[in-house]
Design a protein around this motif. Structure first.
Motif, PDB file in Angstrom:
ATOM      1  N   HIS A   1      50.472  49.266  46.460  1.00 20.38           N
ATOM      2  CA  HIS A   1      49.044  49.594  46.376  1.00 20.38           C
ATOM      3  C   HIS A   1      48.572  49.523  44.920  1.00 20.38           C
ATOM      4  O   HIS A   1      47.476  49.025  44.642  1.00 20.38           O
ATOM      5  CB  HIS A   1      48.769  50.972  46.975  1.00 20.38           C
ATOM      6  CG  HIS A   1      48.875  50.985  48.467  1.00 20.38           C
ATOM      7  ND1 HIS A   1      47.846  50.566  49.286  1.00 20.38           N
ATOM      8  CD2 HIS A   1      49.889  51.325  49.288  1.00 20.38           C
ATOM      9  CE1 HIS A   1      48.237  50.661  50.549  1.00 20.38           C
ATOM     10  NE2 HIS A   1      49.467  51.124  50.579  1.00 20.38           N
TER      11      HIS A   1
ATOM     12  N   ARG B   1      48.187  45.855  43.900  1.00 20.60           N
ATOM     13  CA  ARG B   1      46.969  45.222  44.443  1.00 20.60           C
ATOM     14  C   ARG B   1      45.732  45.727  43.702  1.00 20.60           C
ATOM     15  O   ARG B   1      44.829  44.959  43.373  1.00 20.60           O
ATOM     16  CB  ARG B   1      46.864  45.500  45.943  1.00 20.60           C
ATOM     17  CG  ARG B   1      45.719  44.762  46.617  1.00 20.60           C
ATOM     18  CD  ARG B   1      45.752  44.886  48.128  1.00 20.60           C
ATOM     19  NE  ARG B   1      45.551  46.257  48.571  1.00 20.60           N
ATOM     20  CZ  ARG B   1      45.562  46.642  49.854  1.00 20.60           C
ATOM     21  NH1 ARG B   1      45.761  45.746  50.814  1.00 20.60           N
ATOM     22  NH2 ARG B   1      45.377  47.910  50.187  1.00 20.60           N
TER      23      ARG B   1
ATOM     24  N   ARG C   1      32.760  37.033  58.692  1.00 18.59           N
ATOM     25  CA  ARG C   1      33.220  37.738  57.485  1.00 18.59           C
ATOM     26  C   ARG C   1      32.730  36.980  56.249  1.00 18.59           C
ATOM     27  O   ARG C   1      32.721  35.734  56.248  1.00 18.59           O
ATOM     28  CB  ARG C   1      34.755  37.802  57.498  1.00 18.59           C
ATOM     29  CG  ARG C   1      35.372  38.657  56.396  1.00 18.59           C
ATOM     30  CD  ARG C   1      35.259  40.115  56.697  1.00 18.59           C
ATOM     31  NE  ARG C   1      35.931  40.971  55.749  1.00 18.59           N
ATOM     32  CZ  ARG C   1      35.293  41.794  54.898  1.00 18.59           C
ATOM     33  NH1 ARG C   1      33.979  41.841  54.848  1.00 18.59           N
ATOM     34  NH2 ARG C   1      35.975  42.584  54.106  1.00 18.59           N
TER      35      ARG C   1
ATOM     36  N   LYS D   1      40.232  44.120  46.958  1.00 17.21           N
ATOM     37  CA  LYS D   1      39.784  45.073  47.996  1.00 17.21           C
ATOM     38  C   LYS D   1      38.423  45.626  47.592  1.00 17.21           C
ATOM     39  O   LYS D   1      38.258  46.115  46.470  1.00 17.21           O
ATOM     40  CB  LYS D   1      40.830  46.177  48.138  1.00 17.21           C
ATOM     41  CG  LYS D   1      40.696  47.007  49.396  1.00 17.21           C
ATOM     42  CD  LYS D   1      41.949  47.842  49.579  1.00 17.21           C
ATOM     43  CE  LYS D   1      41.714  49.087  50.399  1.00 17.21           C
ATOM     44  NZ  LYS D   1      41.424  48.891  51.796  1.00 17.21           N
TER      45      LYS D   1
ATOM     46  N   LEU E   1      31.256  43.969  58.380  1.00 14.94           N
ATOM     47  CA  LEU E   1      32.179  44.753  59.212  1.00 14.94           C
ATOM     48  C   LEU E   1      31.432  45.852  59.976  1.00 14.94           C
ATOM     49  O   LEU E   1      31.715  46.119  61.151  1.00 14.94           O
ATOM     50  CB  LEU E   1      33.277  45.361  58.336  1.00 14.94           C
ATOM     51  CG  LEU E   1      34.222  44.333  57.686  1.00 14.94           C
ATOM     52  CD1 LEU E   1      35.076  44.976  56.600  1.00 14.94           C
ATOM     53  CD2 LEU E   1      35.122  43.695  58.743  1.00 14.94           C
TER      54      LEU E   1
ATOM     55  N   GLY F   1      39.063  43.314  61.015  1.00 12.46           N
ATOM     56  CA  GLY F   1      38.121  44.323  61.494  1.00 12.46           C
ATOM     57  C   GLY F   1      37.809  45.318  60.394  1.00 12.46           C
ATOM     58  O   GLY F   1      38.300  45.181  59.262  1.00 12.46           O
TER      59      GLY F   1
ATOM     60  N   GLY G   1      38.448  47.655  58.213  1.00 17.53           N
ATOM     61  CA  GLY G   1      39.558  48.408  57.634  1.00 17.53           C
ATOM     62  C   GLY G   1      40.910  48.052  58.217  1.00 17.53           C
ATOM     63  O   GLY G   1      41.867  48.798  58.044  1.00 17.53           O
ATOM     64  N   PHE G   2      41.019  46.896  58.894  1.00 18.57           N
ATOM     65  CA  PHE G   2      42.344  46.538  59.433  1.00 18.57           C
ATOM     66  C   PHE G   2      42.526  45.034  59.588  1.00 18.57           C
ATOM     67  O   PHE G   2      41.570  44.288  59.730  1.00 18.57           O
ATOM     68  CB  PHE G   2      42.605  47.243  60.773  1.00 18.57           C
ATOM     69  CG  PHE G   2      41.532  47.046  61.826  1.00 18.57           C
ATOM     70  CD1 PHE G   2      41.508  45.895  62.608  1.00 18.57           C
ATOM     71  CD2 PHE G   2      40.565  48.016  62.049  1.00 18.57           C
ATOM     72  CE1 PHE G   2      40.537  45.720  63.592  1.00 18.57           C
ATOM     73  CE2 PHE G   2      39.587  47.849  63.027  1.00 18.57           C
ATOM     74  CZ  PHE G   2      39.576  46.702  63.792  1.00 18.57           C
TER      75      PHE G   2
ATOM     76  N   ILE H   1      48.477  45.857  52.972  1.00 14.25           N
ATOM     77  CA  ILE H   1      49.844  46.314  52.683  1.00 14.25           C
ATOM     78  C   ILE H   1      50.571  46.602  54.009  1.00 14.25           C
ATOM     79  O   ILE H   1      51.767  46.370  54.128  1.00 14.25           O
ATOM     80  CB  ILE H   1      49.833  47.578  51.780  1.00 14.25           C
ATOM     81  CG1 ILE H   1      49.042  47.329  50.477  1.00 14.25           C
ATOM     82  CG2 ILE H   1      51.263  48.047  51.481  1.00 14.25           C
ATOM     83  CD1 ILE H   1      49.586  46.292  49.540  1.00 14.25           C
TER      84      ILE H   1
ATOM     85  N   ARG I   1      49.988  44.964  56.786  1.00 15.15           N
ATOM     86  CA  ARG I   1      50.269  43.601  57.270  1.00 15.15           C
ATOM     87  C   ARG I   1      51.551  43.110  56.611  1.00 15.15           C
ATOM     88  O   ARG I   1      52.459  42.607  57.262  1.00 15.15           O
ATOM     89  CB  ARG I   1      49.062  42.728  56.891  1.00 15.15           C
ATOM     90  CG  ARG I   1      49.166  41.231  57.157  1.00 15.15           C
ATOM     91  CD  ARG I   1      47.850  40.630  56.669  1.00 15.15           C
ATOM     92  NE  ARG I   1      47.721  39.195  56.853  1.00 15.15           N
ATOM     93  CZ  ARG I   1      48.041  38.300  55.922  1.00 15.15           C
ATOM     94  NH1 ARG I   1      48.563  38.681  54.764  1.00 15.15           N
ATOM     95  NH2 ARG I   1      47.843  37.013  56.157  1.00 15.15           N
TER      96      ARG I   1
ATOM     97  N   THR J   1      46.581  46.588  62.017  1.00 16.01           N
ATOM     98  CA  THR J   1      47.352  47.278  60.970  1.00 16.01           C
ATOM     99  C   THR J   1      46.435  47.788  59.868  1.00 16.01           C
ATOM    100  O   THR J   1      45.526  47.082  59.420  1.00 16.01           O
ATOM    101  CB  THR J   1      48.389  46.317  60.339  1.00 16.01           C
ATOM    102  OG1 THR J   1      47.715  45.214  59.726  1.00 16.01           O
ATOM    103  CG2 THR J   1      49.390  45.811  61.351  1.00 16.01           C
ATOM    104  N   SER J   2      46.693  49.021  59.442  1.00 19.10           N
ATOM    105  CA  SER J   2      45.901  49.623  58.360  1.00 19.10           C
ATOM    106  C   SER J   2      46.646  50.814  57.780  1.00 19.10           C
ATOM    107  O   SER J   2      47.373  51.509  58.506  1.00 19.10           O
ATOM    108  CB  SER J   2      44.559  50.112  58.915  1.00 19.10           C
ATOM    109  OG  SER J   2      43.863  50.843  57.930  1.00 19.10           O
ATOM    110  N   THR J   3      46.417  51.057  56.489  1.00 17.20           N
ATOM    111  CA  THR J   3      46.922  52.282  55.875  1.00 17.20           C
ATOM    112  C   THR J   3      46.366  53.493  56.624  1.00 17.20           C
ATOM    113  O   THR J   3      47.007  54.532  56.690  1.00 17.20           O
ATOM    114  CB  THR J   3      46.481  52.313  54.391  1.00 17.20           C
ATOM    115  OG1 THR J   3      47.100  51.195  53.752  1.00 17.20           O
ATOM    116  CG2 THR J   3      46.880  53.583  53.693  1.00 17.20           C
TER     117      THR J   3
HETATM  118  C1  LIG Z   1      38.815  44.655  55.183  1.00 18.83           C
HETATM  119  C2  LIG Z   1      40.172  45.256  55.330  1.00 18.83           C
HETATM  120  N1  LIG Z   1      41.143  44.539  55.928  1.00 18.83           N
HETATM  121  C3  LIG Z   1      42.382  45.042  56.092  1.00 18.83           C
HETATM  122  C4  LIG Z   1      42.708  46.323  55.671  1.00 18.83           C
HETATM  123  C5  LIG Z   1      44.107  46.855  55.858  1.00 18.83           C
HETATM  124  O1  LIG Z   1      44.788  46.908  54.616  1.00 18.83           O
HETATM  125  P1  LIG Z   1      45.953  47.939  54.342  1.00 18.83           P
HETATM  126  O2  LIG Z   1      47.019  47.656  55.337  1.00 18.83           O
HETATM  127  O3  LIG Z   1      46.382  47.659  52.945  1.00 18.83           O
HETATM  128  O4  LIG Z   1      45.395  49.308  54.515  1.00 18.83           O
HETATM  129  C6  LIG Z   1      41.722  47.092  55.026  1.00 18.83           C
HETATM  130  C7  LIG Z   1      42.025  48.442  54.550  1.00 18.83           C
HETATM  131  O5  LIG Z   1      41.153  49.201  54.198  1.00 18.83           O
HETATM  132  C8  LIG Z   1      40.437  46.541  54.842  1.00 18.83           C
HETATM  133  O6  LIG Z   1      39.466  47.244  54.229  1.00 18.83           O
END
Ligand SMILES: Cc1ncc(COP(=O)(O)O)c(C=O)c1O
Length: 315
Positions: A70, A73, A162, A173, A180, A207, A209-210, A231, A233, A266-268
């Motif tokens: 993190h 990035r 997008r 980021k 979205l 999507g 945040g994922f 991350i 992913r 997938t998402s944090t």
């Molecule tokens: C647009 C977008 N895609 C994907 C993700 C997933 O990323 P990460 O797995 O690093 O949380 C996020 C996380 O906030 C995001 O904002």
């Protein structure tokens, strides 16, 4: 005239904000503050122009998960936006630790942000702005709730495109979320719980945040183009490498995602989360699939592995 003057309001000395915020601790302008006191100026370009980058890492049972990735990035985004952080990497890691430790949270959602900041003269030249670093820790949050994690999310594919990578580099980021958020409202209108939006070629992108994966005949695939390299992913790729599963980044059409054996996001904010319904139709038999379950288990197991996680130092 006299009447007009009495109608002019006074200027208050301090801002009073009566909204309520989740419990947590923020670091801003060199101070640690409760979330209710953590404010930025309305003149900050981060607010006025979305001129900011950020990263989110989570803490689970008192341990940061993949903090180094993190921070890497975040640093990359700051450099590409030609911003300068007022602290070095070690100091920022210790600020993040302090936010979590001071909040007392054992599971937390921890954000680090660099905004363009503002210039004392309200100059339109971004080079004259003083960049601002902010961090905060609030309770852990997830894209999917407990019920959705058990039965799988219901997703709709929105027509919304997008922002193209030629306009805004998705590897930085960012808070350019109007596409979205529009996708989310489209999904709610279609009776779904969250959204996937498409890239400029009409393929599935990501999507709010994922990232997204499909599983077909034992092979995993996730969009390669126009998405944030998440991350989580990346963690799926690492988990696959360790278990003999094959994962690639390549285009996914709408027809392909709907014909998949399994789909997950997938998402944090939540980790690996199953999807069992897209545009009102079940994915395969509509149950959470075995590959998704296996990866979900491995993902959470790694949260205690010292190679993938670091302990928060609580007082
Ligand atoms: C647009 C977008 N895609 C994907 C993700 C997933 O990323 P990460 O797995 O690093 O949380 C996020 C996380 O906030 C995001 O904002």
């Amino acid at each position: 005239m006299a009447q007009l003057l009495t109608a002019i309001p006074i200027v208050d000395e301090h801002h009073v904000d009566r909204r309520r915020y989740p419990h947590g601790v923020a670091f801003i302008d060199g101070q640690y503050l409760p979330m209710s006191e953590a404010k930025i100026s309305v003149l900050d370009w981060g607010f006025l122009h979305s001129d900011a980058t950020y990263d989110t890492v989570h803490v689970w049972n008192g341990r940061f998960f993949r903090l180094d990735l993190h921070l890497d990035r975040f640093w990359g985004g700051v450099e590409r936006l030609r911003m300068k952080l007022p602290h070095d990497r070690e100091k920022i890691a210790s600020i993040l630790n302090n936010c979590v430790a001071l909040s007392g949270h054992k599971s937390a959602y921890v954000e680090m942000i660099c905004t363009r900041g503002s210039s004392p003269t309200f100059s339109r030249d971004p080079r004259q702005a003083e960049n601002r670093f902010i961090a905060f820790a609030v309770p852990f949050g997830s894209v999917a709730n407990k019920e959705q994690l058990e039965r799988g999310l219901h997703v709709a594919i929105s027509e919304t495109v997008r922002i193209p990578p030629e306009s805004v580099d998705p590897a930085i980021k960012n808070y350019h979320w109007l596409d979205l958020v529009k996708g989310l409202f489209d999904a709610y209108d279609m009776g779904a719980e969250t959204a996937l939006i498409v890239d400029t070629n009409g393929h599935i992108a990501e999507g709010p945040g994922f990232n997204v994966f499909v599983v077909r005949d034992g092979f995993l695939r996730t969009p390669a183009f126009g998405v944030l390299p998440g991350i989580t992913r990346r963690t799926v790729f690492d988990l696959c490498a360790g278990t003999g599963l094959s994962a690639t980044a390549a285009d996914i059409s709408r027809a392909e995602i709907k014909a998949a054996d399994e789909v997950f996001i997938t998402s944090t904010a939540g980790g690996i989360m199953p999807v069992t319904c897209i545009d009102g139709a079940a994915i395969a038999n509509g149950q959470v699939g075995p590959v998704t379950r296996r990866l979900m288990d491995l993902y959470w197991q790694k949260h205690t592995d010292p190679q993938w996680s670091t302990a928060v130092e609580y007082p």
